[in-house]
Write an enzyme that holds these catalytic residues in place. Sequence first.
Site, short mmCIF file in Angstrom:
data_model
loop_
_atom_site.label_atom_id
_atom_site.label_comp_id
_atom_site.label_asym_id
_atom_site.label_seq_id
_atom_site.Cartn_x
_atom_site.Cartn_y
_atom_site.Cartn_z
N SER A 124 0.85 -1.29 -0.04
CA SER A 124 0.05 0.27 -0.02
C SER A 124 0.91 1.22 0.23
O SER A 124 1.96 1.35 0.72
CB SER A 124 -0.83 0.14 1.34
OG SER A 124 -1.26 1.23 1.50
N TYR A 148 -1.42 -1.50 11.00
CA TYR A 148 -1.71 -2.14 9.50
C TYR A 148 -0.58 -1.82 8.53
O TYR A 148 0.11 -2.63 8.05
CB TYR A 148 -3.03 -1.41 9.01
CG TYR A 148 -3.00 -1.66 7.61
CD1 TYR A 148 -3.45 -2.93 7.08
CD2 TYR A 148 -2.84 -0.53 6.77
CE1 TYR A 148 -3.56 -3.26 5.77
CE2 TYR A 148 -3.17 -0.60 5.55
CZ TYR A 148 -3.62 -2.00 4.84
OH TYR A 148 -3.64 -2.11 3.46
N LYS A 152 2.42 -4.24 6.56
CA LYS A 152 2.56 -4.13 5.17
C LYS A 152 4.15 -3.81 4.69
O LYS A 152 4.90 -4.58 4.09
CB LYS A 152 2.13 -3.09 4.45
CG LYS A 152 0.58 -3.20 4.29
CD LYS A 152 0.14 -4.26 3.31
CE LYS A 152 -1.07 -4.61 3.47
NZ LYS A 152 -1.51 -5.98 2.69
P1 NAD Z 1 -10.79 -7.43 1.57
O1 NAD Z 1 -10.91 -7.35 3.16
O2 NAD Z 1 -11.83 -7.10 0.69
O3 NAD Z 1 -10.08 -8.64 0.97
C1 NAD Z 1 -9.26 -9.34 1.83
C2 NAD Z 1 -9.72 -10.69 1.82
O4 NAD Z 1 -8.68 -11.60 2.65
C3 NAD Z 1 -10.84 -11.16 2.47
O5 NAD Z 1 -11.85 -11.59 1.59
C4 NAD Z 1 -10.82 -11.90 3.88
O6 NAD Z 1 -11.63 -12.59 4.38
C5 NAD Z 1 -9.44 -12.36 3.38
N1 NAD Z 1 -8.57 -12.85 4.71
C6 NAD Z 1 -8.22 -12.07 5.54
N2 NAD Z 1 -7.37 -12.83 6.50
C7 NAD Z 1 -7.38 -14.16 6.00
C8 NAD Z 1 -6.73 -15.33 6.43
N3 NAD Z 1 -5.86 -15.11 7.67
N4 NAD Z 1 -6.89 -16.31 5.69
C9 NAD Z 1 -7.62 -16.30 4.77
N5 NAD Z 1 -8.10 -15.43 4.10
C10 NAD Z 1 -8.05 -14.17 4.79
O7 NAD Z 1 -9.68 -6.18 1.19
P2 NAD Z 1 -9.32 -5.61 -0.18
O8 NAD Z 1 -9.65 -4.28 -0.27
O9 NAD Z 1 -9.50 -6.59 -1.41
O10 NAD Z 1 -7.48 -5.74 -0.15
C11 NAD Z 1 -6.71 -6.71 -0.61
C12 NAD Z 1 -5.32 -6.62 -0.03
O11 NAD Z 1 -5.14 -5.37 -0.69
C13 NAD Z 1 -5.06 -6.46 1.46
O12 NAD Z 1 -3.96 -7.05 1.70
C14 NAD Z 1 -5.22 -4.91 1.66
O13 NAD Z 1 -4.34 -4.70 2.76
C15 NAD Z 1 -4.53 -4.39 0.53
N6 NAD Z 1 -4.79 -3.03 0.20
C16 NAD Z 1 -6.06 -2.68 0.11
C17 NAD Z 1 -6.29 -1.24 -0.17
C18 NAD Z 1 -7.77 -0.72 -0.29
O14 NAD Z 1 -7.89 0.41 -0.20
N7 NAD Z 1 -8.55 -1.84 -0.42
C19 NAD Z 1 -5.19 -0.41 -0.50
C20 NAD Z 1 -3.93 -0.92 -0.24
C21 NAD Z 1 -3.70 -2.23 0.01
C1 UD1 Z 2 -6.73 5.16 4.08
C2 UD1 Z 2 -5.72 4.61 5.07
C3 UD1 Z 2 -4.73 4.13 4.38
C4 UD1 Z 2 -4.88 3.17 3.51
C5 UD1 Z 2 -6.22 3.92 2.33
C6 UD1 Z 2 -6.46 2.75 1.37
C7 UD1 Z 2 -6.24 5.92 7.17
C8 UD1 Z 2 -5.53 6.79 8.14
N1 UD1 Z 2 -5.39 5.72 5.99
O1 UD1 Z 2 -6.14 6.27 3.53
O2 UD1 Z 2 -3.74 3.39 5.19
O3 UD1 Z 2 -4.08 2.53 2.52
O4 UD1 Z 2 -6.98 4.15 3.08
O5 UD1 Z 2 -7.27 1.82 2.01
O6 UD1 Z 2 -7.23 5.26 7.51
N2 UD1 Z 2 -12.14 11.59 3.86
C9 UD1 Z 2 -13.26 12.52 4.09
N3 UD1 Z 2 -14.44 11.81 4.94
C10 UD1 Z 2 -14.58 10.52 5.01
C11 UD1 Z 2 -13.57 9.50 4.70
C12 UD1 Z 2 -12.39 9.93 3.89
O7 UD1 Z 2 -12.92 13.57 4.24
O8 UD1 Z 2 -15.70 10.14 5.63
C13 UD1 Z 2 -11.03 12.05 3.35
C14 UD1 Z 2 -9.71 11.79 3.83
O9 UD1 Z 2 -9.56 12.64 4.92
C15 UD1 Z 2 -8.87 11.68 2.84
C16 UD1 Z 2 -9.42 11.26 1.53
O10 UD1 Z 2 -11.08 11.34 1.97
O11 UD1 Z 2 -8.26 12.81 2.55
C17 UD1 Z 2 -9.14 9.55 1.20
O12 UD1 Z 2 -9.60 8.94 2.54
P1 UD1 Z 2 -9.70 7.29 2.46
O13 UD1 Z 2 -10.39 6.90 1.56
O14 UD1 Z 2 -9.75 6.75 3.88
O15 UD1 Z 2 -8.13 6.93 1.96
P2 UD1 Z 2 -6.71 7.53 2.98
O16 UD1 Z 2 -6.84 8.58 3.73
O17 UD1 Z 2 -5.87 7.64 1.56
#
Ligand code: NAD
Ligand code: UD1
Length: 337
Positions: A124, A148, A152
């Site tokens: 991330s 978290y 990563k």
């Molecule tokens: P998500 O929670 O929708 O998907 C993660 C999946 O992993 C879920 O289906 C959950 O049931 C499964 N899981 C968790 N722990 C497990 C375990 N111990 N064994 C088996 N399954 C398990 O999340 P996502 O948004 O799809 O994210 C996927 C990956 O990308 C994650 O590693 C997350 O940290 C990373 N990531 C997500 C974002 C975002 O904004 N969504 C941003 C940066 C990185």
């Molecule tokens: C968040 C996580 C980050 C993660 C990323 C993607 C935190 C502090 N950081 O980041 O670790 O990698 O999501 O999953 O949670 N905002 C509002 N109102 C809301 C929600 C968000 O104004 O109700 C604003 C936030 O202040 C920010 C922007 O929208 O400026 C995006 O927020 P968000 O979607 O939570 O993502 P990140 O802050 O980038």
Amino acid sequence: MAVLITGGAGYIGSHAMVEFLNADKDIVCVDNLCNSKAMALDRVRQITGKDFKFYQVDLLDIDKLENVFKENKIDSCIHFAGLKAVGESCEKPLLYYHNNITGTLNLCKLLSKYGAKKIVFSSSATVYGKPASVPITEDFPLSTTNPYGETKLMIERILKDLWVSDNEWSVSILRYFNPIGAHKSGLIGEDPRDIPNNLLPYITQVASGRREFLSVHGNDYNTHDGTGVRDYIHVVDLAKAHLCAIERANKQTGVEYFNIGTGVGYSVLDIVKAYEEATGAKVNYKIGPRRPGDIDECYANPEKAYKILGWKAENGIEDMCKDAFNWQKKNPNGYEE
Ligand code: NAD
Ligand code: UD1
């Protein structure tokens, strides 16, 4: 030979499964469904018209996980599985360290044992902490502010050490910026538990009348309109980056890091406006206080991914908003019947 997809029932994983199946890849999915529903997998089958094996297995249960390796010919892995809520990670750090780190260690032991030394890992942009400038390149200093993010960074380091110890590994670390949107079909999308923390799921719930207004977390940041700026990327574009990464891993070993973003930053108010324009829905908002831990600006320089993986984002903000809205409209309660 099959690609093991951990966390394939989740938001990003389900979109990646669609892309892998559409590309005729043989896949095996493992997910314990702790943050997802089996219905997402049915929808993946519905979209693609293809089937795949699914194991409801926890990565922490190494014996059950090993059965998956015994029953299938796995040669590589896309590792999405993990817990991802920043706030929850501060309240329950041990849960996060145990799940994300131990789960990854178990997985890597088995990938190594079964000679499947190719992994694409979901990292991330959070690993860049508070970047000194934007756009961010992959060589920026790394730091984190919560458990978290720490998991990563630790996993990035574990995977690098693994490669140092055994150069047969191919490790691709994808640092995602802010994934939003949904598959065009409206059959799969983001299905947050409880009240969404992230901006887009919150906006879609306001637009559909499920919540009254969006609280904008601060308007005194050092950005063009004072609200936080981020690099939003369509989840389907993000999913496609994994196909490019696995294709490269099939050709060469090493450890590589890639920013997966669009290179464009939008503020919270830009997104509210874009959402209203793309969907015709009204997004009521109020300016509230800053959210602790938030940063002013974060967006990628995604050139490396283009040069080396041949990947770049194709969807603009309008499609991201439209597709998020379409998913919400078709599934007002997410995957609940
Ligand atoms: P998500 O929670 O929708 O998907 C993660 C999946 O992993 C879920 O289906 C959950 O049931 C499964 N899981 C968790 N722990 C497990 C375990 N111990 N064994 C088996 N399954 C398990 O999340 P996502 O948004 O799809 O994210 C996927 C990956 O990308 C994650 O590693 C997350 O940290 C990373 N990531 C997500 C974002 C975002 O904004 N969504 C941003 C940066 C990185
Ligand atoms: C968040 C996580 C980050 C993660 C990323 C993607 C935190 C502090 N950081 O980041 O670790 O990698 O999501 O999953 O949670 N905002 C509002 N109102 C809301 C929600 C968000 O104004 O109700 C604003 C936030 O202040 C920010 C922007 O929208 O400026 C995006 O927020 P968000 O979607 O939570 O993502 P990140 O802050 O980038």
